[in-house]
Design an enzyme around this catalytic site. Structure first.
Site, PDB file in Angstrom:
ATOM      1  N   LYS A 136       0.841  -1.203   0.000  1.00 59.73           N
ATOM      2  CA  LYS A 136       0.000   0.000   0.000  1.00 59.73           C
ATOM      3  C   LYS A 136       0.875   1.252   0.000  1.00 59.73           C
ATOM      4  O   LYS A 136       0.696   2.153  -0.790  1.00 59.73           O
ATOM      5  CB  LYS A 136      -0.913  -0.036   1.228  1.00 59.73           C
ATOM      6  CG  LYS A 136      -1.859   1.115   1.325  1.00 59.73           C
ATOM      7  CD  LYS A 136      -2.857   0.904   2.454  1.00 59.73           C
ATOM      8  CE  LYS A 136      -3.651   2.192   2.680  1.00 59.73           C
ATOM      9  NZ  LYS A 136      -4.626   2.085   3.756  1.00 59.73           N
ATOM     10  N   GLU A 189      10.458  -4.708   4.656  1.00 56.85           N
ATOM     11  CA  GLU A 189      10.533  -6.114   4.250  1.00 56.85           C
ATOM     12  C   GLU A 189      10.247  -6.265   2.757  1.00 56.85           C
ATOM     13  O   GLU A 189      10.967  -6.941   2.019  1.00 56.85           O
ATOM     14  CB  GLU A 189       9.497  -6.947   5.034  1.00 56.85           C
ATOM     15  CG  GLU A 189       9.771  -7.063   6.521  1.00 56.85           C
ATOM     16  CD  GLU A 189       9.132  -5.957   7.347  1.00 56.85           C
ATOM     17  OE1 GLU A 189       8.871  -4.846   6.806  1.00 56.85           O
ATOM     18  OE2 GLU A 189       8.897  -6.191   8.546  1.00 56.85           O
ATOM     19  N   LYS A 248       9.077  -0.587  14.104  1.00 61.55           N
ATOM     20  CA  LYS A 248       9.655  -0.268  12.790  1.00 61.55           C
ATOM     21  C   LYS A 248      10.763   0.772  12.939  1.00 61.55           C
ATOM     22  O   LYS A 248      11.843   0.645  12.369  1.00 61.55           O
ATOM     23  CB  LYS A 248       8.579   0.324  11.862  1.00 61.55           C
ATOM     24  CG  LYS A 248       7.575  -0.665  11.309  1.00 61.55           C
ATOM     25  CD  LYS A 248       6.714   0.026  10.260  1.00 61.55           C
ATOM     26  CE  LYS A 248       5.493  -0.805   9.907  1.00 61.55           C
ATOM     27  NZ  LYS A 248       4.560  -0.131   9.017  1.00 61.55           N
ATOM     28  N   HIS A 300      -5.412 -33.304  17.731  1.00 70.02           N
ATOM     29  CA  HIS A 300      -4.300 -34.093  18.254  1.00 70.02           C
ATOM     30  C   HIS A 300      -3.198 -33.191  18.794  1.00 70.02           C
ATOM     31  O   HIS A 300      -2.047 -33.613  18.907  1.00 70.02           O
ATOM     32  CB  HIS A 300      -3.770 -35.026  17.157  1.00 70.02           C
ATOM     33  CG  HIS A 300      -4.805 -36.023  16.742  1.00 70.02           C
ATOM     34  ND1 HIS A 300      -4.932 -37.246  17.347  1.00 70.02           N
ATOM     35  CD2 HIS A 300      -5.808 -35.937  15.831  1.00 70.02           C
ATOM     36  CE1 HIS A 300      -5.955 -37.886  16.811  1.00 70.02           C
ATOM     37  NE2 HIS A 300      -6.511 -37.114  15.894  1.00 70.02           N
ATOM     38  N   GLU A 325      -4.924  -6.750  14.617  1.00 70.40           N
ATOM     39  CA  GLU A 325      -4.416  -5.427  14.251  1.00 70.40           C
ATOM     40  C   GLU A 325      -5.555  -4.397  14.326  1.00 70.40           C
ATOM     41  O   GLU A 325      -5.333  -3.218  14.559  1.00 70.40           O
ATOM     42  CB  GLU A 325      -3.783  -5.451  12.851  1.00 70.40           C
ATOM     43  CG  GLU A 325      -2.772  -4.336  12.630  1.00 70.40           C
ATOM     44  CD  GLU A 325      -1.979  -4.454  11.341  1.00 70.40           C
ATOM     45  OE1 GLU A 325      -2.560  -4.255  10.259  1.00 70.40           O
ATOM     46  OE2 GLU A 325      -0.767  -4.744  11.399  1.00 70.40           O
ATOM     47  N   GLY A 360      -4.997  -2.130   4.808  1.00 72.39           N
ATOM     48  CA  GLY A 360      -4.199  -3.270   4.339  1.00 72.39           C
ATOM     49  C   GLY A 360      -4.872  -4.608   4.601  1.00 72.39           C
ATOM     50  O   GLY A 360      -4.978  -5.464   3.724  1.00 72.39           O
ATOM     51  N   ARG A 361      -5.373  -4.792   5.832  1.00 70.43           N
ATOM     52  CA  ARG A 361      -5.945  -6.095   6.192  1.00 70.43           C
ATOM     53  C   ARG A 361      -7.338  -6.315   5.608  1.00 70.43           C
ATOM     54  O   ARG A 361      -7.936  -7.365   5.791  1.00 70.43           O
ATOM     55  CB  ARG A 361      -5.949  -6.243   7.723  1.00 70.43           C
ATOM     56  CG  ARG A 361      -6.537  -5.074   8.461  1.00 70.43           C
ATOM     57  CD  ARG A 361      -6.170  -5.105   9.938  1.00 70.43           C
ATOM     58  NE  ARG A 361      -6.681  -3.962  10.695  1.00 70.43           N
ATOM     59  CZ  ARG A 361      -6.047  -2.802  10.831  1.00 70.43           C
ATOM     60  NH1 ARG A 361      -4.877  -2.624  10.237  1.00 70.43           N
ATOM     61  NH2 ARG A 361      -6.561  -1.820  11.548  1.00 70.43           N
TER      62      ARG A 361
HETATM   63  O1  F6P Z   1       2.044  -4.244   9.941  1.00 68.22           O
HETATM   64  C1  F6P Z   1       1.715  -2.946   9.650  1.00 68.22           C
HETATM   65  C2  F6P Z   1       1.191  -2.770   8.247  1.00 68.22           C
HETATM   66  O2  F6P Z   1       1.050  -1.416   8.027  1.00 68.22           O
HETATM   67  C3  F6P Z   1      -0.118  -3.499   7.976  1.00 68.22           C
HETATM   68  O3  F6P Z   1      -1.215  -2.793   8.409  1.00 68.22           O
HETATM   69  C4  F6P Z   1      -0.043  -3.661   6.506  1.00 68.22           C
HETATM   70  O4  F6P Z   1      -0.956  -4.627   6.056  1.00 68.22           O
HETATM   71  C5  F6P Z   1       1.398  -4.070   6.337  1.00 68.22           C
HETATM   72  O5  F6P Z   1       2.088  -3.287   7.286  1.00 68.22           O
HETATM   73  C6  F6P Z   1       1.973  -3.884   4.974  1.00 68.22           C
HETATM   74  O6  F6P Z   1       1.928  -2.543   4.569  1.00 68.22           O
HETATM   75  P1  F6P Z   1       2.150  -2.142   3.065  1.00 68.22           P
HETATM   76  O7  F6P Z   1       1.065  -2.753   2.244  1.00 68.22           O
HETATM   77  O8  F6P Z   1       2.085  -0.647   3.046  1.00 68.22           O
HETATM   78  O9  F6P Z   1       3.499  -2.650   2.633  1.00 68.22           O
END
Ligand code: F6P
Length: 539
Positions: free
Chosen positions: A206, A212, A504, A384, A353, A267-268
């Site tokens: 987003k 990452e 972060k 199990h 979240e 995002g979620r």
């Molecule tokens: O973990 C925090 C967060 O902002 C989530 O809400 C989001 O889904 C994820 O990081 C990834 O964010 P982006 O789509 O901006 O890379």
């Protein structure tokens, strides 16, 4: 509005809890033979049996009274009308617009968002059709046979879960993989057997700034360049999904190959947007549209059904009942379908979240517990592993059992056995086995107590005919709305996530320190300083 725990409806529920806390489900079922008929809801292809909950026939009415007092109806209206209910980020919350198949106008800042939604869906469909038909070629002219999504959190979990869930509807010739972790192992293992010339990367973020994702995307870029040795190759092997065109261009992806979404998509809650591109590549545009139809059906139900017959509302309120009155800390989600093996992982982000907040929308500390820990594994594996604790442990763990009448893999009597376990577990959890019943089996002495099952463990059962795009859409939307219902009761903003920021920021400082290797500059506590030194020395 008064503090939640001082509200008349809350106090009434507290008294009701005191009356009910020692009543056993055996007794409740025994005195009401119509219980299941009265405590079930059918909507959008899903059947919810909530009769195995620790409630009486007036409990849902009391919970609904609380919901009404908390302004539930207005809150639902506010979301559907595009009001900026994510106040801390000054944003509307419109995942419902992404699947608004009736296409009525939904306005944000005076502008109808639907033309934009429809146009991105059309671009996604055209692109997916080209890739699936093999007319979209890689740089060297080879067909794309592998799609690797690079994203994390909402830009990973939703589409990854849905790709697994809808595998029977996928084009099996196309391999779809997901790389999320910044751990290089994830990228290395996901790509080790892939031919770069046949691989398309979807960089999904987003913000397009997430450490990452950007690290993995740079590594992917190098992996492509190492193979094809020409910058031009990037344009044939990378597409982006983002709200941030500037950052996409900076990364070197042509913005014509960017599928956009908007800041009003959390995002979620984004699997329905262009974030669903890897899913559409896998199952095709028609199946993707059916997924949207299923979610839209649940949206209409949520918007229109009276609160006491409203599946997300009733499930949300029952969750509040256990979380706040019975003191349950966790909630298990147990899908009896191997294709849903990533479902609980998706729900973890969706729920935790969203509602993992200790400060309300008004900036004041909340005066009750908020979001529970969400967890789960597919049945029968969990049986199990952790069901022992659910049956005989000291903690109360409300659980959702999710199952399907039909299987996609009709092998001998596997499915009958799976469903027998699915049903038997909720029966065992609810009714248990009394000491007398244990003795009647010939057990004596201290073993009697150990073999006794107290029962009275609450469950919801969600049953559908088949796991398909429509039912998955309805199911995921059901949980999305359930989260909102709880957020409204607790007075928290379910759509921001400030709690992820601090880690972060600190990680970026620690990264500099791991890489710089200057002991004199370490200014953390003794534990953090010591760990940084050890990692530096040991790497
Ligand atoms: O973990 C925090 C967060 O902002 C989530 O809400 C989001 O889904 C994820 O990081 C990834 O964010 P982006 O789509 O901006 O890379």
């Amino acid at each position: 509005m008064s503090k939640l725990t001082e509200m008349m409806e809350w106090l009434d529920l507290g008294a009701h809890y005191n009356d009910l806390k020692d009543v056993h489900l055996r007794e409740l079922f025994g005195k009401d033979l119509e219980r299941t008929n009265n405590m079930s809801i059918e909507a959008c292809g899903l059947f919810l049996d909530y009769s195995k909950n620790r409630i009486q026939d007036d409990t849902v009415g009391k919970l609904v009274a609380l919901a009404e007092a908390c302004g539930m109806k207005d809150a639902v209206k506010a979301m559907f009308s595009g009001r900026k209910i994510n106040e801390s980020e000054d944003r509307a919350v419109l995942h419902i617009a992404l699947r608004n198949r009736r296409n009525n106008a939904i306005e944000v800042d005076g502008e109808n968002v639907m033309p934009g939604v429809n146009s991105v869906l059309e671009r996604m469909a055209n692109f997916a059709n080209e890739v699936r038909a093999g007319t979209w070629k890689g740089y060297t002219g080879r067909q794309i046979l592998n799609v690797v999504n690079i994203g994390i959190g909402g830009s990973d979990l939703g589409p990854a879960m849905a790709c697994e869930a809808l595998k029977p509807f996928s084009k099996r010739e196309i391999t779809v993989r997901f790389v999320s972790n910044v751990d290089s192992t994830h990228f290395a293992e996901a790509t080790r057997d892939l031919n770069p010339e046949e691989t398309l990367f979807v960089v999904a973020s987003k913000t397009f700034t997430t450490q990452e994702t950007m690290t993995n995307a740079q590594t992917a870029r190098q992996w492509v360049l190492d193979s094809m040795k020409d910058e031009e190759a990037v344009a044939r092997h990378f597409v982006a999904v983002s709200t941030n065109a500037d950052e996409v261009a900076k990364f070197g992806i042509n913005t014509e190959l960017m599928f956009e979404f908007w800041d009003w998509v959390g995002g979620r809650y984004s699997v329905w947007s262009a974030i669903g591109l890897p899913l559409m590549l896998s199952i095709g545009p028609l199946n993707f549209m059916t997924l949207l139809e299923g979610a839209h059906a649940m949206d209409c139900h949520f918007e229109e059904a009276p609160l006491w017959e409203n599946m997300p509302v009733v499930m949300g309120l029952l969750s509040v009942w256990y979380n706040n009155f019975f003191g349950a800390h966790t909630h298990a989600v147990l899908p009896y379908d191997q294709y849903l093996h990533r479902f609980a992982a998706h729900l973890q982000q969706l729920d935790m979240e969203s509602n993992g907040k200790s400060v309300g929308k008004d900036g004041e500390p909340v005066d009750c517990e908020t979001g529970p820990v969400i967890w789960g594994e597919p049945g029968t594996n969990g049986q199990h592993a952790f069901y022992q604790l659910m049956h005989q442990g000291t903690r109360l763990i409300p659980a959702d059992f999710i199952g399907f009448c039909k299987t996609h893999n009709n092998l001998s009597d596997h499915h009958d056995k799976l469903m027998a376990n699915f049903i038997a577990q909720t029966e065992a959890l609810a009714f248990g086995k009394t000491a007398d019943e244990v003795k009647a089996d010939g057990t004596e002495g201290t073993l009697v107590a150990q073999k006794t099952f107290e029962g009275n463990r609450p469950t919801n059962t969600i049953l559908a005919e088949e796991l398909n795009p429509f039912t998955l859409g309805a199911l995921v939307a059901l949980y999305e709305h359930r989260v909102y219902v709880q957020g409204v009761i607790w007075g928290v903003n379910s759509f921001d996530q400030w709690g992820v920021q601090l880690g972060k920021v600190l990680a970026s400082k620690v990264l500099d320190e791991i890489q710089a290797g200057d002991d004199a500059k370490l200014d953390h506590d003794s534990s953090t300083n010591g760990l940084i030194r050890r990692v530096r020395e040991g790497k």
